[in-house]
Structures are given as C-alpha cells and as structure tokens.
Design a protein around this motif. Structure first.
Motif, mmCIF file in Angstrom:
data_model
loop_
_atom_site.group_PDB
_atom_site.id
_atom_site.type_symbol
_atom_site.label_atom_id
_atom_site.label_comp_id
_atom_site.label_asym_id
_atom_site.label_seq_id
_atom_site.Cartn_x
_atom_site.Cartn_y
_atom_site.Cartn_z
ATOM 1 N N ARG A 1 0.793 -1.550 -0.198
ATOM 2 C CA ARG A 1 0.008 -0.342 0.585
ATOM 3 C C ARG A 1 0.720 1.433 0.022
ATOM 4 N NH1 ARG A 1 -4.953 2.298 -0.479
ATOM 5 N NH2 ARG A 1 -4.853 3.537 1.120
ATOM 6 N N LEU A 2 2.247 1.478 0.879
ATOM 7 C CA LEU A 2 2.995 2.581 0.735
ATOM 8 C C LEU A 2 3.635 3.009 -0.327
ATOM 9 C CD1 LEU A 2 4.384 2.237 4.200
ATOM 10 C CD2 LEU A 2 2.975 4.068 3.681
ATOM 11 N N ARG A 3 3.724 1.715 -1.549
ATOM 12 C CA ARG A 3 4.514 1.720 -2.849
ATOM 13 C C ARG A 3 3.184 2.306 -3.453
ATOM 14 N NH1 ARG A 3 4.424 -2.980 -4.240
ATOM 15 N NH2 ARG A 3 6.140 -3.952 -2.603
ATOM 16 N N ALA A 4 2.490 2.095 -3.431
ATOM 17 C CA ALA A 4 1.243 2.682 -4.789
ATOM 18 C C ALA A 4 0.624 4.310 -4.227
ATOM 19 C CB ALA A 4 -0.530 1.924 -4.523
ATOM 20 N N ILE A 5 0.812 4.312 -2.879
ATOM 21 C CA ILE A 5 1.072 6.245 -2.684
ATOM 22 C C ILE A 5 1.542 7.178 -2.791
ATOM 23 C CG2 ILE A 5 1.003 7.610 -0.377
ATOM 24 C CD1 ILE A 5 -0.759 5.294 0.955
ATOM 25 N N ALA A 6 3.305 5.996 -2.492
ATOM 26 C CA ALA A 6 4.340 6.822 -3.404
ATOM 27 C C ALA A 6 4.164 7.250 -4.474
ATOM 28 C CB ALA A 6 5.558 5.827 -2.866
ATOM 29 N N THR A 7 4.022 5.941 -5.312
ATOM 30 C CA THR A 7 3.546 5.809 -7.031
ATOM 31 C C THR A 7 2.833 6.997 -7.316
ATOM 32 O OG1 THR A 7 4.528 3.626 -7.096
ATOM 33 C CG2 THR A 7 3.936 4.289 -8.757
ATOM 34 N N ALA A 8 2.265 7.321 -6.425
ATOM 35 C CA ALA A 8 0.990 7.953 -7.278
ATOM 36 C C ALA A 8 1.272 9.333 -6.767
ATOM 37 C CB ALA A 8 -0.151 8.140 -6.525
ATOM 38 N N ARG A 9 2.138 9.265 -5.427
ATOM 39 C CA ARG A 9 2.583 10.723 -6.016
ATOM 40 C C ARG A 9 3.406 11.126 -6.523
ATOM 41 N NH1 ARG A 9 3.924 10.889 0.255
ATOM 42 N NH2 ARG A 9 1.629 11.411 0.305
ATOM 43 N N ALA A 10 4.540 10.302 -6.737
ATOM 44 C CA ALA A 10 5.813 11.100 -7.498
ATOM 45 C C ALA A 10 5.401 10.927 -8.653
ATOM 46 C CB ALA A 10 6.758 9.428 -7.658
ATOM 47 N N GLU A 11 4.163 10.251 -9.849
ATOM 48 C CA GLU A 11 3.819 10.457 -11.128
ATOM 49 C C GLU A 11 2.566 12.211 -10.776
ATOM 50 O OE1 GLU A 11 0.671 6.717 -11.123
ATOM 51 O OE2 GLU A 11 3.090 6.082 -12.002
ATOM 52 N N THR A 12 2.325 12.881 -9.954
ATOM 53 C CA THR A 12 1.377 13.531 -9.232
ATOM 54 C C THR A 12 2.853 14.531 -9.845
ATOM 55 O OG1 THR A 12 -0.147 12.601 -8.509
ATOM 56 C CG2 THR A 12 -0.246 14.487 -8.184
ATOM 57 N N VAL A 13 3.702 15.081 -9.167
ATOM 58 C CA VAL A 13 4.747 16.101 -8.956
ATOM 59 C C VAL A 13 5.111 16.225 -10.330
ATOM 60 C CG1 VAL A 13 7.466 16.166 -8.473
ATOM 61 C CG2 VAL A 13 4.697 15.220 -6.829
ATOM 62 N N GLU A 14 5.551 14.348 -11.041
ATOM 63 C CA GLU A 14 6.571 14.634 -11.807
ATOM 64 C C GLU A 14 5.334 15.240 -13.437
ATOM 65 O OE1 GLU A 14 7.118 10.883 -13.455
ATOM 66 O OE2 GLU A 14 8.636 10.676 -12.281
ATOM 67 N N ASP A 15 3.946 14.746 -13.387
ATOM 68 C CA ASP A 15 2.870 15.480 -13.947
ATOM 69 C C ASP A 15 2.971 16.810 -13.836
ATOM 70 O OD1 ASP A 15 2.668 13.597 -15.219
ATOM 71 O OD2 ASP A 15 0.670 13.195 -13.763
ATOM 72 N N LEU A 16 3.108 17.455 -12.437
ATOM 73 C CA LEU A 16 2.796 19.057 -12.162
ATOM 74 C C LEU A 16 4.082 19.092 -12.829
ATOM 75 C CD1 LEU A 16 1.723 19.064 -8.226
ATOM 76 C CD2 LEU A 16 0.303 19.718 -10.626
ATOM 77 N N ALA A 17 6.184 18.451 -12.762
ATOM 78 C CA ALA A 17 6.882 19.467 -13.310
ATOM 79 C C ALA A 17 6.757 19.544 -15.018
ATOM 80 C CB ALA A 17 7.776 18.370 -12.876
ATOM 81 N N ARG A 18 6.211 19.072 -15.473
ATOM 82 C CA ARG A 18 6.082 18.351 -16.559
ATOM 83 C C ARG A 18 5.075 19.937 -17.501
ATOM 84 N NH1 ARG A 18 4.555 12.977 -16.929
ATOM 85 N NH2 ARG A 18 6.818 11.807 -17.065
ATOM 86 N N LYS A 19 4.184 20.154 -16.311
ATOM 87 C CA LYS A 19 3.638 21.536 -17.110
ATOM 88 C C LYS A 19 3.640 22.607 -16.734
ATOM 89 C CE LYS A 19 -1.333 18.996 -15.742
ATOM 90 N NZ LYS A 19 -2.240 19.056 -14.770
ATOM 91 N N VAL A 20 5.007 22.705 -16.071
ATOM 92 C CA VAL A 20 5.385 24.479 -15.579
ATOM 93 C C VAL A 20 5.956 24.118 -17.057
ATOM 94 C CG1 VAL A 20 7.245 25.365 -13.999
ATOM 95 C CG2 VAL A 20 5.543 23.802 -12.872
ATOM 96 N N VAL A 21 7.181 23.197 -17.338
ATOM 97 C CA VAL A 21 7.476 23.582 -18.356
ATOM 98 C C VAL A 21 7.480 23.938 -19.556
ATOM 99 C CG1 VAL A 21 8.939 22.445 -19.869
ATOM 100 C CG2 VAL A 21 9.826 22.289 -17.521
#
Length: 96
Positions: free
Chosen positions: A76-96
């Motif tokens: 469950r922790l792995r799923a939470i961390a993966t979802a958060r990492a994907e969200t952060v990467e998506d936000l970083a792509r939008k900024v650029v």
C-alpha cells in the motif's frame, strides 16, 4: 491392472502435492506479511525528514496500517509513493 484402475488412482496421487503446495504457499505468504509488517513498523521510528527522502509522509503510514493483517502494508505504501511521484512529475511537466 486395467486402464480404468489406473485412471481412478491418478487423481488421488496428484492431489497430495497440490495440497502440500497450497499449504507451503500459505505459510510463505503469512511469513512474508509478518516480516514486511515488522519492517513497516520500523518506518514509524524514522524522522519526518527521513520519510520525505523516500517519498512518504507520516500520514501515509497511518493510511497504510489500516489494511487487514493478512495483507502487506508495504504494498500500500508503494502504491501511495508511486501515485505521489507520478503527480509530482506531471506537475513538473506542466511548469516547463
């Protein structure tokens, strides 16, 4: 020995290894869940900064511990961390 006699004996012979395999797999899964739960409890001893380094928060630990005993809280922790990492990467792509 007739073919019929051999055919009736075969299922009984092959069912024993299947039962033994299921028992061994069940014991293995319980042991793995117990071992991962012990590792999970050690995460609670870490500071908030250390948890942030691995992409978790203390709230994530509280969410993950609510799984039933037979299930693995680290999955469950792995799923939470993966979802958060994907969200952060998506936000970083939008900024650029």
């Amino acid at each position: 020995m007739a073919t019929f006699d051999f055919a009736t004996e075969t299922p009984r012979i092959t069912s024993r290894p299947a039962v033994a395999t299921r028992v061994v797999n069940t014991i293995s899964n319980v042991y793995r869940a117990w071992k991962n739960r012990r590792a999970f409890y050690r995460l609670g001893d870490m500071s908030d900064a250390e948890l942030a380094d691995i992409g978790l928060t203390r709230a994530d630990l509280h969410v993950a511990i609510d799984v039933p005993f037979g299930r693995d809280p680290t999955a469950r922790l792995r799923a939470i961390a993966t979802a958060r990492a994907e969200t952060v990467e998506d936000l970083a792509r939008k900024v650029v």
